[in-house]
Design an enzyme around this catalytic site. Structure first.
Site, short mmCIF file in Angstrom:
data_model
loop_
_atom_site.label_atom_id
_atom_site.label_comp_id
_atom_site.label_asym_id
_atom_site.label_seq_id
_atom_site.Cartn_x
_atom_site.Cartn_y
_atom_site.Cartn_z
N GLY A 96 43.16 46.77 -17.58
CA GLY A 96 43.71 45.75 -18.46
C GLY A 96 43.34 46.10 -19.89
O GLY A 96 42.43 46.91 -20.11
N CYS B 185 39.05 50.82 -13.93
CA CYS B 185 38.94 50.67 -15.38
C CYS B 185 38.44 49.26 -15.77
O CYS B 185 37.30 48.94 -15.47
CB CYS B 185 40.27 51.03 -16.04
N TYR B 186 39.28 48.42 -16.34
CA TYR B 186 38.83 47.06 -16.67
C TYR B 186 38.26 46.38 -15.41
O TYR B 186 37.24 45.70 -15.46
CB TYR B 186 40.00 46.23 -17.23
N HIS C 103 41.62 56.37 -13.96
CA HIS C 103 42.79 55.83 -13.25
C HIS C 103 43.18 56.74 -12.09
O HIS C 103 43.88 57.73 -12.29
CB HIS C 103 43.96 55.66 -14.21
N GLU D 100 45.30 56.16 -9.90
CA GLU D 100 46.71 55.98 -9.54
C GLU D 100 47.67 56.90 -10.28
O GLU D 100 48.80 57.07 -9.87
CB GLU D 100 47.12 54.50 -9.75
N SER E 174 78.35 51.83 -9.32
CA SER E 174 78.71 52.98 -10.17
C SER E 174 78.74 54.26 -9.36
O SER E 174 79.25 55.28 -9.82
CB SER E 174 77.68 53.13 -11.29
N GLY E 175 78.17 54.21 -8.16
CA GLY E 175 78.06 55.44 -7.38
C GLY E 175 76.74 56.15 -7.64
O GLY E 175 76.41 57.13 -6.99
N GLY E 176 75.97 55.64 -8.61
CA GLY E 176 74.63 56.19 -8.85
C GLY E 176 73.69 55.73 -7.74
O GLY E 176 74.03 54.86 -6.93
N VAL E 177 72.50 56.30 -7.73
CA VAL E 177 71.56 56.02 -6.63
C VAL E 177 71.22 54.52 -6.55
O VAL E 177 71.30 53.92 -5.49
CB VAL E 177 70.24 56.83 -6.82
N ASP E 178 70.88 53.93 -7.70
CA ASP E 178 70.36 52.56 -7.66
C ASP E 178 71.41 51.55 -7.20
O ASP E 178 71.15 50.73 -6.32
CB ASP E 178 69.80 52.15 -9.02
N SER F 249 74.06 52.17 -5.54
CA SER F 249 74.47 52.48 -4.16
C SER F 249 73.48 51.91 -3.15
O SER F 249 73.87 51.34 -2.13
CB SER F 249 74.57 53.99 -3.95
N LYS G 232 61.73 55.20 -8.36
CA LYS G 232 62.93 55.93 -7.97
C LYS G 232 62.84 56.57 -6.58
O LYS G 232 63.77 56.44 -5.78
CB LYS G 232 63.21 57.03 -9.01
#
Ligand code: XMP
Length: 513
Positions: free
Chosen positions: A55, A82-83, A172, A174, A226-230, A232, A369
């Protein structure tokens, strides 16, 4: 809920969803909750472990976020990052101060030494790079805790009370820059919390489907595909959940890549939702005629898109829900504040203001993604759709420098298709993150057979990147470039010269306009 649960307690750090994502990656179900969530509420969920995030605050400041100290007597294992680490140290009787010397204040990649007898470092190398970002320092470690990692500058970058299952790290784990960071999180989950790894994307999918069904009831749902990944994947998820209550509108603005419109139609027209393809090529090209300024092109396309979408929505009648394929990185980027507008990126996939609807559904809002891709596979989308490289909303309009005509768009489509085909033939399609052709407005003299030509110069662009905010130009082997060049000048009439773009971003951008 049948799955084991880990709660990520959010103290406002910038990587909070990334922590959640890492936990999911380790096969454990996880939810992010604000740090203000009452302890009883947390207890009622019966988590196997809790992770305190980083944070922006300093724990010793008056209004710094705190936790109910009883959380430490409950018996649940806790990992503080961290925090979160400093908060745990301070609450349990340690002392945290602003680092006095610059040496104890650490930012960036730092060589770190680990005590591998500690459970969260079990089986990992005894030293490696960790990603630091802290200006505070644990001057006194609380009773019962051992120091389990240090750097050359700082003696206490990790602490552990193994008996109580409390761990704290100043760095971190992550982020990708921390070597073996995900394995440390995995060790916390499996070695300390007793995780069984009972969560998968299939569970996510089932839960999301159930939630969407409950929310939508028998309402009508509209989605701009749109045919894009997201978009679709969002369409596939909604189709699974509410089937024929869903209408997907695919606005074909005539500036798609070669055969793309037909591919999108072929992939989706068999699904059990209503699929509407609007052939709006003439309409868009008409509006764009004579326009060469990049921002103006984007604006025209964005506005025209809304008009077309709006008209289709009206034909459907009352719509209750509008679906947007927003994913987590979009959420962060749109919250980025006062950053200067370099390009008015708008994703023509979702522009709700003009359509009358009750509510927006964003089923991918918390996913990254590659998780979206995984979900797409789970839902049975073909691999070529799931792995599709990003394609800008305004399409080829921003890859044709200067004025746009159908002839130029066709030239570019043919050249771009050859480039993509050869990249795939060379087995490079997944190692180059985005690659495409740009039709410049420069013409130059060439010679073909015995004749003079005066044709367009085509630029090829290929980049490697993880976040598309910065990018390097891809080192495509000369033989591949050569093959592409020879094929394009031979097969695409109107192009007689090929150049390869060797600029990184910054200072250039990925697209040319
Ligand atoms: P730039 O050119 O800004 O592109 O380096 C970064 C990424 O964004 C894509 N891009 C767009 N995507 N609408 C979109 O949906 C847009 O107007 C747009 N402009 C650029 C670009 O393809 C790259 O992946």
């Amino acid at each position: 809920m049948k799955n084991q649960l880990v709660i990520v307690l959010d103290f406002g750090g910038q990587y909070n969803q990334l922590i959640a994502r890492r936990v999911r990656e380790c096969g454990v179900y996880c939810e992010v909750k604000p740090y203000t969530t009452p302890l009883d509420e947390l207890k009622a969920r019966n988590p196997i472990g809790i992770i305190f995030t980083g944070g922006p605050n300093s724990v010793y400041l008056e209004n710094a976020p705190k936790v109910d100290p009883e959380i430490f007597t409950w018996g649940v294992p806790i990992l503080g990052i961290c925090y979160g680490c400093q908060l745990m140290a301070q609450t349990l009787g340690g002392e945290v101060t602003a680092a006095q010397e610059d040496s104890a204040r650490e930012y960036g990649k730092t060589h770190t030494y680990y005590d591998i007898s500690c459970r969260i470092f079990k089986g990992l190398p005894a030293e490696g790079i960790s990603w630091m970002s802290h200006g505070d320092y644990m001057a006194k470690v609380p009773e019962g805790f051992a120091l389990t990692a240090h750097t050359d500058a700082c003696p206490n970058v990790a602490i552990a009370d193994e008996a109580r299952g409390f761990y704290g790290v100043q760095y971190h784990p992550e982020v990708n820059h921390t070597e073996n960071g995900v394995k440390m999180i995995r060790n916390f989950l499996y070695e300390v919390c007793g995780a069984k790894g009972d969560w998968s994307m299939q569970d996510y999918c089932q839960t999301a489907v159930a939630q969407i069904r409950e929310k939508v009831g028998n309402g009508k749902v509209l989605l701009a595909l749109s045919g894009g990944v997201d978009s679709s994947v969002a369409a596939a998820l909604l189709a699974e959940a509410v089937g024929d209550q869903l209408t997907c509108v695919f606005v074909d603005h005539g500036l798609m890549r070669k055969n793309e419109g037909d591919e999108v139609e072929a992939a989706f027209s068999k699904w059990k939702f209503h699929f509407v393809r609007v052939d709006a090529e003439a309409r868009f090209l008409g509006k764009l005629a004579g326009v060469s300024e990049p921002e103006k092109k984007r604006k025209i396309i964005g506005e025209e898109f809304i008009r077309v979408f709006e008209e289709e929505a009206k034909k459907i009648g009352r719509v209750d829900f509008l679906v947007q394929g927003t994913i987590y990185p979009d959420v962060i980027e749109s919250g980025a504040g006062d950053a200067e507008v370099i390009k008015s990126h708008h994703n023509v996939g979702g522009l709700p203001d003009y359509v009358d609807f009750k509510e927006i559904i964003e089923p991918l809002r918390l996913l990254f993604k590659d998780e979206v891709r995984q979900l797409g596979r789970e839902l049975g989308l073909p691999e070529y759709l799931v792995m599709r490289q990003p394609f800008p909303g305004p399409g080829l309009a921003i890859r044709i420098i200067g004025e746009i005509t159908k002839e130029k768009a066709d030239l570019l489509r043919d050249a771009d298709a050859i480039f993509r085909e050869e990249i795939a033939n060379a087995g490079l399609e997944y190692s180059i993150n985005q690659y495409f052709a740009v039709l410049t407005d420069t013409r130059s003299v060439g010679v073909m057979g015995d004749g003079r030509t005066y044709d367009y110069t085509l630029a090829l662009r290929g980049v490697t990147t993880t976040d598309f905010m910065t990018a390097d130009w891809a080192r495509i082997p000369y033989e591949v470039l050569d093959k592409v060049s020879v094929r394009i000048v031979n097969e695409v009439k109107g192009i007689n010269r090929i150049v390869y773009d060797i600029t990184s971003k910054p200072p250039a951008t990925i697209e040319w306009e």
